[in-house]
Design a protein around this motif. Structure first.
Motif, PDB file in Angstrom:
ATOM      1  N   ALA A  98      -7.351  -1.512   8.203  1.00 10.35           N
ATOM      2  CA  ALA A  98      -6.041  -1.693   7.584  1.00 10.35           C
ATOM      3  C   ALA A  98      -4.977  -1.723   8.669  1.00 10.35           C
ATOM      4  CB  ALA A  98      -5.751  -0.558   6.595  1.00 10.35           C
ATOM      5  N   VAL A  99      -3.843  -2.225   8.304  1.00 11.95           N
ATOM      6  CA  VAL A  99      -2.722  -2.296   9.222  1.00 11.95           C
ATOM      7  C   VAL A  99      -1.595  -1.447   8.673  1.00 11.95           C
ATOM      8  CG1 VAL A  99      -0.982  -3.800  10.248  1.00 11.95           C
ATOM      9  CG2 VAL A  99      -3.336  -4.597  10.052  1.00 11.95           C
ATOM     10  N   MET A 100      -1.055  -0.587   9.517  1.00 11.76           N
ATOM     11  CA  MET A 100       0.053   0.270   9.108  1.00 11.76           C
ATOM     12  C   MET A 100       1.354  -0.492   9.239  1.00 11.76           C
ATOM     13  SD  MET A 100      -1.480   3.104   8.370  1.00 11.76           S
ATOM     14  CE  MET A 100      -0.188   4.333   8.323  1.00 11.76           C
ATOM     15  N   GLU A 101       2.220  -0.354   8.275  1.00 11.41           N
ATOM     16  CA  GLU A 101       3.509  -1.002   8.322  1.00 11.41           C
ATOM     17  C   GLU A 101       4.553  -0.084   7.707  1.00 11.41           C
ATOM     18  OE1 GLU A 101       3.331  -3.409   4.075  1.00 11.41           O
ATOM     19  OE2 GLU A 101       3.526  -4.525   5.934  1.00 11.41           O
ATOM     20  N   LYS A 102       5.793  -0.342   8.032  1.00 15.07           N
ATOM     21  CA  LYS A 102       6.880   0.414   7.428  1.00 15.07           C
ATOM     22  C   LYS A 102       7.138  -0.110   6.018  1.00 15.07           C
ATOM     23  CE  LYS A 102       8.478   3.352  10.549  1.00 15.07           C
ATOM     24  NZ  LYS A 102       8.629   4.780  10.289  1.00 15.07           N
ATOM     25  N   ARG A 103       7.137   0.786   5.064  1.00 18.66           N
ATOM     26  CA  ARG A 103       7.444   0.395   3.695  1.00 18.66           C
ATOM     27  C   ARG A 103       8.747   1.047   3.257  1.00 18.66           C
ATOM     28  NH1 ARG A 103       1.791   0.250   0.188  1.00 18.66           N
ATOM     29  NH2 ARG A 103       0.802  -1.430   1.366  1.00 18.66           N
ATOM     30  N   VAL A 104       9.384   0.387   2.321  1.00 20.10           N
ATOM     31  CA  VAL A 104      10.674   0.852   1.832  1.00 20.10           C
ATOM     32  C   VAL A 104      10.508   1.391   0.420  1.00 20.10           C
ATOM     33  CG1 VAL A 104      13.037   0.199   1.257  1.00 20.10           C
ATOM     34  CG2 VAL A 104      11.922  -0.787   3.268  1.00 20.10           C
ATOM     35  N   CYS A 105      10.993   2.595   0.209  1.00 13.97           N
ATOM     36  CA  CYS A 105      10.985   3.209  -1.117  1.00 13.97           C
ATOM     37  C   CYS A 105      12.434   3.412  -1.547  1.00 13.97           C
ATOM     38  CB  CYS A 105      10.235   4.540  -1.075  1.00 13.97           C
ATOM     39  SG  CYS A 105      10.363   5.510  -2.588  1.00 13.97           S
ATOM     40  N   MET A 106      12.776   2.916  -2.721  1.00 11.30           N
ATOM     41  CA  MET A 106      14.135   3.076  -3.251  1.00 11.30           C
ATOM     42  C   MET A 106      14.085   4.002  -4.457  1.00 11.30           C
ATOM     43  SD  MET A 106      15.627  -0.815  -2.915  1.00 11.30           S
ATOM     44  CE  MET A 106      17.302  -0.262  -3.267  1.00 11.30           C
ATOM     45  N   PHE A 107      15.008   4.937  -4.515  1.00 11.53           N
ATOM     46  CA  PHE A 107      15.043   5.876  -5.635  1.00 11.53           C
ATOM     47  C   PHE A 107      16.477   6.334  -5.863  1.00 11.53           C
ATOM     48  CE2 PHE A 107      14.446   8.190  -1.753  1.00 11.53           C
ATOM     49  CZ  PHE A 107      15.242   9.305  -1.874  1.00 11.53           C
ATOM     50  N   ASN A 108      16.710   6.925  -7.027  1.00 15.37           N
ATOM     51  CA  ASN A 108      18.058   7.344  -7.421  1.00 15.37           C
ATOM     52  C   ASN A 108      18.120   8.848  -7.662  1.00 15.37           C
ATOM     53  OD1 ASN A 108      17.663   4.411  -8.452  1.00 15.37           O
ATOM     54  ND2 ASN A 108      19.869   4.675  -8.474  1.00 15.37           N
ATOM     55  N   TRP A 109      19.333   9.367  -7.535  1.00 14.64           N
ATOM     56  CA  TRP A 109      19.627  10.706  -8.047  1.00 14.64           C
ATOM     57  C   TRP A 109      20.015  10.512  -9.508  1.00 14.64           C
ATOM     58  CZ3 TRP A 109      23.771  12.844 -10.553  1.00 14.64           C
ATOM     59  CH2 TRP A 109      23.773  14.247 -10.678  1.00 14.64           C
ATOM     60  N   PHE A 110      19.339  11.220 -10.416  1.00 17.93           N
ATOM     61  CA  PHE A 110      19.579  11.038 -11.845  1.00 17.93           C
ATOM     62  C   PHE A 110      20.409  12.172 -12.423  1.00 17.93           C
ATOM     63  CE2 PHE A 110      15.672   8.556 -11.183  1.00 17.93           C
ATOM     64  CZ  PHE A 110      16.072   7.345 -11.745  1.00 17.93           C
ATOM     65  N   GLU A 149      16.396  12.374   1.535  1.00 16.31           N
ATOM     66  CA  GLU A 149      17.485  11.388   1.541  1.00 16.31           C
ATOM     67  C   GLU A 149      18.308  11.459   0.264  1.00 16.31           C
ATOM     68  OE1 GLU A 149      14.221   9.772   4.216  1.00 16.31           O
ATOM     69  OE2 GLU A 149      14.364  10.888   2.328  1.00 16.31           O
ATOM     70  N   GLY A 150      17.688  11.764  -0.861  1.00 17.27           N
ATOM     71  CA  GLY A 150      18.412  11.857  -2.124  1.00 17.27           C
ATOM     72  C   GLY A 150      19.041  13.219  -2.361  1.00 17.27           C
TER      73      GLY A 150
END
Length: 224
Positions: free
Chosen positions: A45-57, A173-174
């Motif tokens: 497998a190849v490692m890559e940077k992934r982006v996770c987006m989430f909110n404060w609810f 981050e949140g």
């Protein structure tokens, strides 16, 4: 000292290390293109940077939300927290110093102080949100076995038994409002409570962004 022979010998050694599982595919992170030079072709497998987006609810009507955090800068510890209603409006914020030498002790003190503040203000339906998974472990697993923090954890559980609550994890981050307040707490001599009009400007701006639902972005390593 024949250069091509030395290079070939090194490549053979690298390949042998990989085949012996001493070197693993993640050791080549950031330089996958050199693998062919070592005749390594079975990278799984190849490692890559992934982006996770989430909110404060926001909490539901009738509930309030408490975000807390702790900070330790290597010299002093502090904690902080923010209490908001179902509209995302600030009810109270706090920050203060903590006796201890770890961020976890500061986080424990932060959640204890925050829950105590909620109870004194007359709130008993509280959604607690923290970025420390270890805190969730101690609360959700009905365990208080921790020699160093036993009394703090017992105090926390006693307070929780007096309210209706739910607790969840949020990425750091949140949880940035509480994180900033915890860092402020490191520089204070005593606990300080803030209202919406006197909170640090940067926190006031972040509260507004949370209220309108602006997402946070978290980068992490993932498998491609």
């Amino acid at each position: 000292m024949y250069a091509p022979r030395i290079i070939t010998s090194i490549c053979d050694k690298i390949k042998l290390f990989y085949e012996a599982n001493t070197l693993k595919h993640h050791n080549f992170k950031g330089c996958w293109q050199v693998c062919h030079a070592f005749s390594i072709v079975n990278i799984p497998a190849v490692m890559e940077k992934r982006v996770c987006m989430f909110n404060w609810f926001k909490p539901d009507p009738g509930w309030i939300k408490l975000n807390t955090d702790g900070s330790y800068n290597g010299k002093v510890a502090g904690c902080g927290g923010i209490l908001r209603n179902h509209l995302g409006q600030v009810i109270k914020e706090f920050a203060g110093p903590v006796m201890g030498n770890s961020a976890f002790i500061a986080e424990l003190n932060g959640i204890i102080y925050g829950i105590s503040m909620c109870i004194k203000l007359g709130y008993n339906r509280i959604w607690i949100e923290v970025d420390a998974m270890l805190l969730l472990h101690y609360i959700n697993n009905n365990s208080s076995f921790n020699a160093e923090n036993y009394y703090l954890i017992r105090h926390l559980k006693q307070d929780l038994s007096n309210i209706i609550y739910k607790i969840s994890h949020i990425y750091r981050e949140g949880n940035v409002c509480a994180d900033i307040l915890a860092k402020v707490g490191c520089n204070l001599l005593e606990f300080t409570k803030f209202n919406d009009h006197d909170i640090p400007k940067v926190v006031k701006g972040l509260v507004r962004l949370d209220r309108v639902g602006l997402p946070y972005i978290r980068y992490h390593d993932g498998i491609k």
